[in-house]
Design a protein around this motif. Structure first.
Motif, PDB file in Angstrom:
ATOM      1  N   MET A   1      22.944  99.227 -79.308  1.00  0.00           N
ATOM      2  CA  MET A   1      22.338  99.673 -78.052  1.00  0.00           C
ATOM      3  C   MET A   1      23.430 100.071 -77.057  1.00  0.00           C
ATOM      4  SD  MET A   1      19.648 100.562 -76.656  1.00  0.00           S
ATOM      5  CE  MET A   1      18.492  99.980 -77.857  1.00  0.00           C
ATOM      6  N   GLY A   2      24.590  99.396 -77.118  1.00  0.00           N
ATOM      7  CA  GLY A   2      25.715  99.796 -76.273  1.00  0.00           C
ATOM      8  C   GLY A   2      26.179 101.197 -76.635  1.00  0.00           C
ATOM      9  N   VAL A   3      26.234 101.460 -77.932  1.00  0.00           N
ATOM     10  CA  VAL A   3      26.653 102.785 -78.405  1.00  0.00           C
ATOM     11  C   VAL A   3      25.616 103.832 -77.991  1.00  0.00           C
ATOM     12  CG1 VAL A   3      27.162 104.130 -80.482  1.00  0.00           C
ATOM     13  CG2 VAL A   3      27.960 101.757 -80.292  1.00  0.00           C
ATOM     14  N   ALA A   4      24.344 103.456 -78.085  1.00  0.00           N
ATOM     15  CA  ALA A   4      23.270 104.369 -77.664  1.00  0.00           C
ATOM     16  C   ALA A   4      23.353 104.639 -76.158  1.00  0.00           C
ATOM     17  CB  ALA A   4      21.906 103.780 -78.021  1.00  0.00           C
TER      18      ALA A   4
ATOM     19  N   VAL B   1      30.034 100.843 -71.711  1.00  0.00           N
ATOM     20  CA  VAL B   1      31.465 101.073 -71.446  1.00  0.00           C
ATOM     21  C   VAL B   1      32.340  99.874 -71.812  1.00  0.00           C
ATOM     22  CG1 VAL B   1      31.292 102.894 -69.718  1.00  0.00           C
ATOM     23  CG2 VAL B   1      31.042 100.559 -68.980  1.00  0.00           C
ATOM     24  N   LYS B   2      31.764  98.686 -71.856  1.00  0.00           N
ATOM     25  CA  LYS B   2      32.498  97.477 -72.250  1.00  0.00           C
ATOM     26  C   LYS B   2      31.655  96.747 -73.289  1.00  0.00           C
ATOM     27  CE  LYS B   2      35.782  97.879 -69.118  1.00  0.00           C
ATOM     28  NZ  LYS B   2      37.180  98.147 -69.450  1.00  0.00           N
TER      29      LYS B   2
ATOM     30  N   GLY C   1      37.404  93.069 -62.912  1.00  0.00           N
ATOM     31  CA  GLY C   1      38.213  93.225 -64.117  1.00  0.00           C
ATOM     32  C   GLY C   1      38.505  91.900 -64.781  1.00  0.00           C
ATOM     33  N   VAL C   2      38.778  90.899 -64.010  1.00  0.00           N
ATOM     34  CA  VAL C   2      39.104  89.585 -64.564  1.00  0.00           C
ATOM     35  C   VAL C   2      38.085  88.577 -64.045  1.00  0.00           C
ATOM     36  CG1 VAL C   2      40.840  87.752 -64.680  1.00  0.00           C
ATOM     37  CG2 VAL C   2      41.551  90.166 -64.637  1.00  0.00           C
TER      38      VAL C   2
END
Ligand code: NAP
Length: 265
Positions: free
Chosen positions: A158-161, A149-150, A254-255
């Motif tokens: 692998m993030g896309v997977a 997601v980030k 978030g920060v």
């Protein structure tokens, strides 16, 4: 009385005693489940057999999830041994080392296909192959990571997977819902495993995580195992299609600020 007494659980993706699959296997066993273990290839057998022995597991089967015939044979053998299955854990991922460093746009067509096939499609294929022998109330669980997601530098394809795996979890949950079969993902914080060692900059990321997560500590394979027990058990009977974060709260921030700047320590 264990939370999983009498349930039959299969765990895919055990490589060694550092594997997340091992944390899950031990926790499911502790809660009384009958365990079956599956591993990727012949070279792993030497490491996997002693682990299986530790928990008295005698159903240990090779299954390369890129091969339809392996998946079909594994489902057949599981039916012969266990009859019906209550818990199926997918703890499998693969991307070439060259895909896990440098810019994402350098991902090759072959590398993209491999990562998707082994890390995502295999979960769908296992769900389909095992569908006929899943008990009502069964629980399917896969392993994901926040890089879905980030952006997590170097995690790349692998993030896309993992994004596709989380989406598949929701679609499978929808498909299997009427049969009262649940499908969920666990999003684990970074853990030092064989697979993680292939991700560029993992060491720094691992250290950064301990500094930055609200709980200021890394997570263990036992933490993931305990979350898997919850998702495998009837305690989570009406929970499906979800991603459960086991990450000391890292994903809620978030920060990011250093502990010093925040004056918390
Ligand atoms: P691991 O011990 O290396 O486990 C990955 C497993 O995937 C290995 O058993 C590996 O076998 C197996 N695999 C690869 N290709 C396969 C194939 N064609 N057929 C069957 N199995 C195959 O590493 P891990 O970190 O525990 O990974 C387990 C899961 O957790 C993965 O989905 C991973 O993305 C996820 N996860 C890991 C972390 C982390 O920081 N470690 C964080 C969040 C999520 P081989 O060794 O033979 O390739």
């Amino acid at each position: 009385m264990g939370l999983l007494n009498g349930k039959n659980a299969l765990v895919f993706g055990l490589a060694n005693d550092r594997s997340i699959a091992w944390g899950i296997t031990q926790a499911l066993h502790r809660e009384g489940a009958n365990i079956g273990i599956s591993y990727a290839g012949e070279t792993l057998k030497r490491r996997v057999m002693p682990l299986a022995e530790q928990i008295g597991c005698t159903w240990v089967e090779e299954c390369d999830v890129t091969k339809d015939e392996h998946i079909a044979a594994t489902a057949e053998k599981a039916a012969a041994r266990f009859g019906k299955i209550d818990v199926l854990v997918h703890s499998i991922a693969f991307a070439g080392r060259e895909e896990l460093t440098g810019p994402y746009y350098n991902t090759t067509r072959e590398g993209f296909k491999n990562a998707m096939d082994i890390s995502v499609f295999s979960f769908v294929a296992l769900a389909k192959a095992f569908q006929p022998i899943l008990n009502p109330g069964a629980s399917l669980i896969c392993m994901t990571y926040y890089g879905s997601v980030k952006v997590a530098p170097h995690y790349n394809v692998m993030g896309v997977a993992k994004a596709a795996l989380e989406s598949s979890t929701r679609y499978l949950a929808y498909d299997f819902g009427p049969q009262k079969i649940r499908v969920n993902a666990i999003s684990a914080g970074p853990i030092r495993t064989l697979a993680a060692a292939g991700v560029g900059g993992f060491r720094d990321m691992y250290k950064h995580f301990a500094d930055m997560s609200p709980m200021r500590e890394n997570i263990t394979i036992d933490d993931v195992g305990n979350a898997a027990v919850f998702l495998a058990s009837d305690l989570s009977a009406r929970i499906t299609g979800e991603v459960l974060y086991v990450d000391s709260g890292f994903n809620i921030v978030g920060v990011q600020m250093g502990a010093k700047e925040e004056n918390r320590e």
